[in-house]
Design a protein around this motif. Structure first.
Motif, PDB file in Angstrom:
ATOM      1  N   GLY A  62       0.816  -1.197   0.000  1.00 26.70           N
ATOM      2  CA  GLY A  62       0.000   0.000   0.000  1.00 26.70           C
ATOM      3  C   GLY A  62       0.854   1.253   0.000  1.00 26.70           C
ATOM      4  N   THR A  63       0.202   2.366   0.309  1.00 30.54           N
ATOM      5  CA  THR A  63       0.856   3.672   0.261  1.00 30.54           C
ATOM      6  C   THR A  63       0.556   4.433   1.550  1.00 30.54           C
ATOM      7  OG1 THR A  63       0.581   3.719  -2.134  1.00 30.54           O
ATOM      8  CG2 THR A  63       1.005   5.832  -1.060  1.00 30.54           C
ATOM      9  N   GLY A  64       1.570   5.134   2.058  1.00 30.23           N
ATOM     10  CA  GLY A  64       1.357   5.928   3.266  1.00 30.23           C
ATOM     11  C   GLY A  64       2.372   5.575   4.327  1.00 30.23           C
ATOM     12  N   SER A  65       2.285   6.272   5.455  1.00 26.88           N
ATOM     13  CA  SER A  65       3.307   6.096   6.490  1.00 26.88           C
ATOM     14  C   SER A  65       3.276   4.687   7.094  1.00 26.88           C
ATOM     15  CB  SER A  65       3.127   7.142   7.591  1.00 26.88           C
ATOM     16  OG  SER A  65       1.853   7.015   8.191  1.00 26.88           O
ATOM     17  N   THR A  66       2.093   4.104   7.240  1.00 25.71           N
ATOM     18  CA  THR A  66       2.013   2.767   7.836  1.00 25.71           C
ATOM     19  C   THR A  66       2.461   1.713   6.833  1.00 25.71           C
ATOM     20  OG1 THR A  66       0.021   3.667   8.886  1.00 25.71           O
ATOM     21  CG2 THR A  66       0.565   1.379   9.354  1.00 25.71           C
ATOM     22  N   ALA A  67       2.062   1.886   5.574  1.00 23.87           N
ATOM     23  CA  ALA A  67       2.533   0.966   4.527  1.00 23.87           C
ATOM     24  C   ALA A  67       4.061   1.022   4.425  1.00 23.87           C
ATOM     25  CB  ALA A  67       1.885   1.321   3.198  1.00 23.87           C
ATOM     26  N   ASN A  68       4.630   2.202   4.618  1.00 20.69           N
ATOM     27  CA  ASN A  68       6.100   2.320   4.584  1.00 20.69           C
ATOM     28  C   ASN A  68       6.760   1.487   5.684  1.00 20.69           C
ATOM     29  OD1 ASN A  68       6.207   4.016   2.407  1.00 20.69           O
ATOM     30  ND2 ASN A  68       6.351   5.895   3.613  1.00 20.69           N
ATOM     31  N   LEU A  69       6.149   1.501   6.863  1.00 18.45           N
ATOM     32  CA  LEU A  69       6.707   0.702   7.966  1.00 18.45           C
ATOM     33  C   LEU A  69       6.615  -0.789   7.638  1.00 18.45           C
ATOM     34  CD1 LEU A  69       5.206   2.746  10.925  1.00 18.45           C
ATOM     35  CD2 LEU A  69       7.610   2.637  10.252  1.00 18.45           C
ATOM     36  N   PHE A  70       5.514  -1.179   6.982  1.00 18.30           N
ATOM     37  CA  PHE A  70       5.384  -2.580   6.563  1.00 18.30           C
ATOM     38  C   PHE A  70       6.481  -2.939   5.552  1.00 18.30           C
ATOM     39  CE2 PHE A  70       3.681  -5.616   3.425  1.00 18.30           C
ATOM     40  CZ  PHE A  70       3.597  -6.741   4.240  1.00 18.30           C
ATOM     41  N   ILE A  71       6.749  -2.044   4.618  1.00 13.73           N
ATOM     42  CA  ILE A  71       7.809  -2.310   3.632  1.00 13.73           C
ATOM     43  C   ILE A  71       9.146  -2.520   4.358  1.00 13.73           C
ATOM     44  CG2 ILE A  71       9.139  -1.306   1.707  1.00 13.73           C
ATOM     45  CD1 ILE A  71       6.500   0.155   0.882  1.00 13.73           C
ATOM     46  N   ASP A  72       9.425  -1.680   5.346  1.00 12.21           N
ATOM     47  CA  ASP A  72      10.672  -1.837   6.121  1.00 12.21           C
ATOM     48  C   ASP A  72      10.734  -3.206   6.791  1.00 12.21           C
ATOM     49  OD1 ASP A  72      11.576   0.718   5.550  1.00 12.21           O
ATOM     50  OD2 ASP A  72      10.665   1.594   7.352  1.00 12.21           O
ATOM     51  N   GLU A  73       9.622  -3.609   7.426  1.00  9.25           N
ATOM     52  CA  GLU A  73       9.618  -4.891   8.158  1.00  9.25           C
ATOM     53  C   GLU A  73       9.703  -6.070   7.207  1.00  9.25           C
ATOM     54  OE1 GLU A  73      10.012  -5.551  11.304  1.00  9.25           O
ATOM     55  OE2 GLU A  73      10.138  -3.397  11.651  1.00  9.25           O
ATOM     56  N   LEU A  74       9.040  -5.952   6.057  1.00  8.18           N
ATOM     57  CA  LEU A  74       9.088  -7.039   5.080  1.00  8.18           C
ATOM     58  C   LEU A  74      10.516  -7.205   4.546  1.00  8.18           C
ATOM     59  CD1 LEU A  74       7.258  -9.048   3.653  1.00  8.18           C
ATOM     60  CD2 LEU A  74       6.873  -7.339   1.870  1.00  8.18           C
ATOM     61  N   ALA A  75      11.155  -6.085   4.272  1.00  8.17           N
ATOM     62  CA  ALA A  75      12.538  -6.135   3.775  1.00  8.17           C
ATOM     63  C   ALA A  75      13.455  -6.735   4.842  1.00  8.17           C
ATOM     64  CB  ALA A  75      12.991  -4.731   3.396  1.00  8.17           C
ATOM     65  N   ARG A  76      13.200  -6.377   6.092  1.00  4.20           N
ATOM     66  CA  ARG A  76      14.022  -6.932   7.179  1.00  4.20           C
ATOM     67  C   ARG A  76      13.854  -8.452   7.245  1.00  4.20           C
ATOM     68  NH1 ARG A  76      13.259  -8.533  12.160  1.00  4.20           N
ATOM     69  NH2 ARG A  76      11.064  -7.936  12.166  1.00  4.20           N
ATOM     70  N   ARG A  77      12.592  -8.920   7.188  1.00  5.83           N
ATOM     71  CA  ARG A  77      12.352 -10.371   7.230  1.00  5.83           C
ATOM     72  C   ARG A  77      12.990 -11.067   6.038  1.00  5.83           C
ATOM     73  NH1 ARG A  77       7.135 -13.573   7.476  1.00  5.83           N
ATOM     74  NH2 ARG A  77       8.670 -15.246   7.563  1.00  5.83           N
ATOM     75  N   GLN A  78      12.827 -10.454   4.863  1.00  4.65           N
ATOM     76  CA  GLN A  78      13.403 -11.083   3.673  1.00  4.65           C
ATOM     77  C   GLN A  78      14.915 -11.234   3.831  1.00  4.65           C
ATOM     78  OE1 GLN A  78      13.070 -10.135  -0.981  1.00  4.65           O
ATOM     79  NE2 GLN A  78      14.513  -8.826   0.103  1.00  4.65           N
ATOM     80  N   HIS A  79      15.531 -10.185   4.333  1.00  9.00           N
ATOM     81  CA  HIS A  79      16.987 -10.182   4.479  1.00  9.00           C
ATOM     82  C   HIS A  79      17.439 -11.186   5.538  1.00  9.00           C
ATOM     83  CE1 HIS A  79      21.000  -8.586   4.355  1.00  9.00           C
ATOM     84  NE2 HIS A  79      20.982  -8.388   5.662  1.00  9.00           N
ATOM     85  N   GLU A  80      16.765 -11.184   6.693  1.00  8.93           N
ATOM     86  CA  GLU A  80      17.215 -12.029   7.808  1.00  8.93           C
ATOM     87  C   GLU A  80      16.874 -13.498   7.608  1.00  8.93           C
ATOM     88  OE1 GLU A  80      16.925  -8.562  11.222  1.00  8.93           O
ATOM     89  OE2 GLU A  80      15.678 -10.354  11.449  1.00  8.93           O
ATOM     90  N   GLN A  81      15.760 -13.757   6.901  1.00 14.41           N
ATOM     91  CA  GLN A  81      15.315 -15.156   6.782  1.00 14.41           C
ATOM     92  C   GLN A  81      15.395 -15.673   5.355  1.00 14.41           C
ATOM     93  OE1 GLN A  81      11.439 -15.273   8.683  1.00 14.41           O
ATOM     94  NE2 GLN A  81      12.198 -14.090  10.408  1.00 14.41           N
TER      95      GLN A  81
END
Ligand SMILES: O=C[C@H](O)[C@H](O)[C@H](O)COP(=O)(O)O
Length: 233
Positions: free
Chosen positions: A33-52
């Motif tokens: 999605g788009t917006g400040s909360t969607a941005n936080l989700f993008i950060d967390e998804l990227a973190r999970r992708q990277h770590e796992q």
């Protein structure tokens, strides 16, 4: 990289972003999605992708989300290449306890509703300030219209006792254009229920899209200082 530290506990919006990122499985195609909360989700998804070492692909509802996802190292595909979408995750401007939404404070309604409607599961992330007893309680309803149809739609809505006007740009010196090149009317309805407004806007010629997202949400994650609550079907 995580967006919070030991010194700063996650905010309600970060908490819901973390919860939603946890439900992404290997191999999924995930809509952003788009917006400040969607941005936080993008950060967390990227973190999970990277770590796992998750193997996932994402599709973005806006240019800004696509750029952010690419910068975070996510593999972005275009909407044209989608044959299915496993999940779509976005914020909202208003949410009722029966999971009706208002969206569209930004200008990416068309792609947001396209992805939300076609996803197998649509998850909404909000903090508790977004909860309302009825849609339109705190915000006008955004209605994206063909530029040539703006006045005709405004006149039609005025006959239904709706009040509002064309959205202007941030400087207030021109109209605001949506990402799809359309104009936006921000309207308040006094005499109609949400279901009636949704039904009439969905079929009104000249209306390209509108901000009421009715009956398409699988679950809403609501963050607050007490933790995360879940509303689901
Ligand atoms: O077009 C904007 C979207 O509908 C956003 O998802 C909505 O405005 C919520 O934004 P935020 O997460 O920044 O509160």
């Amino acid at each position: 990289m995580s967006t919070h530290t030991e010194a700063s506990p996650p905010s309600p919006k970060q908490q819901v972003a973390i919860k939603a990122a946890e439900i992404v499985d290997n191999g999924m195609i995930v809509g952003l999605g788009t917006g400040s909360t969607a941005n936080l989700f993008i950060d967390e998804l990227a973190r999970r992708q990277h770590e796992q070492q998750l193997e996932i692909q994402v599709v973005a509802s806006s240019v800004i989300s696509r750029v952010k996802a690419q910068q975070a190292g996510l593999q972005v595909i275009s909407i044209e290449h989608l044959s299915h979408l496993d999940m779509y995750v976005d914020g909202a401007d208003e949410v009722t306890t029966d999971m009706q939404l208002l969206k569209g404070r930004g200008q990416d309604l068309v792609c947001e509703k396209l992805l939300a409607s076609h996803a197998t599961a649509f998850y909404v992330l909000v903090d508790d300030s977004k909860m309302v007893s009825r849609i339109g309680e705190k915000n006008a309803i955004p209605i994206e219209v063909m530029p040539s149809a703006a006045q005709l739609v405004l006149n039609r809505l005025a006959k239904l006792q709706a009040k509002g006007s064309l959205r202007l740009n941030a400087a207030g010196d021109n109209v605001a254009y949506s990402a799809a090149g359309n104009l936006i009317l921000d309207m308040q309805f006094t005499d109609l229920e949400t279901a009636q407004i949704n039904a009439l806007l969905t079929v009104m010629p000249g209306v390209v899209e509108h901000g009421i997202f009715a009956d398409i949400v699988k679950a809403v994650f609501i963050g607050s200082s007490d933790g995360v609550k879940l509303l689901q079907r």
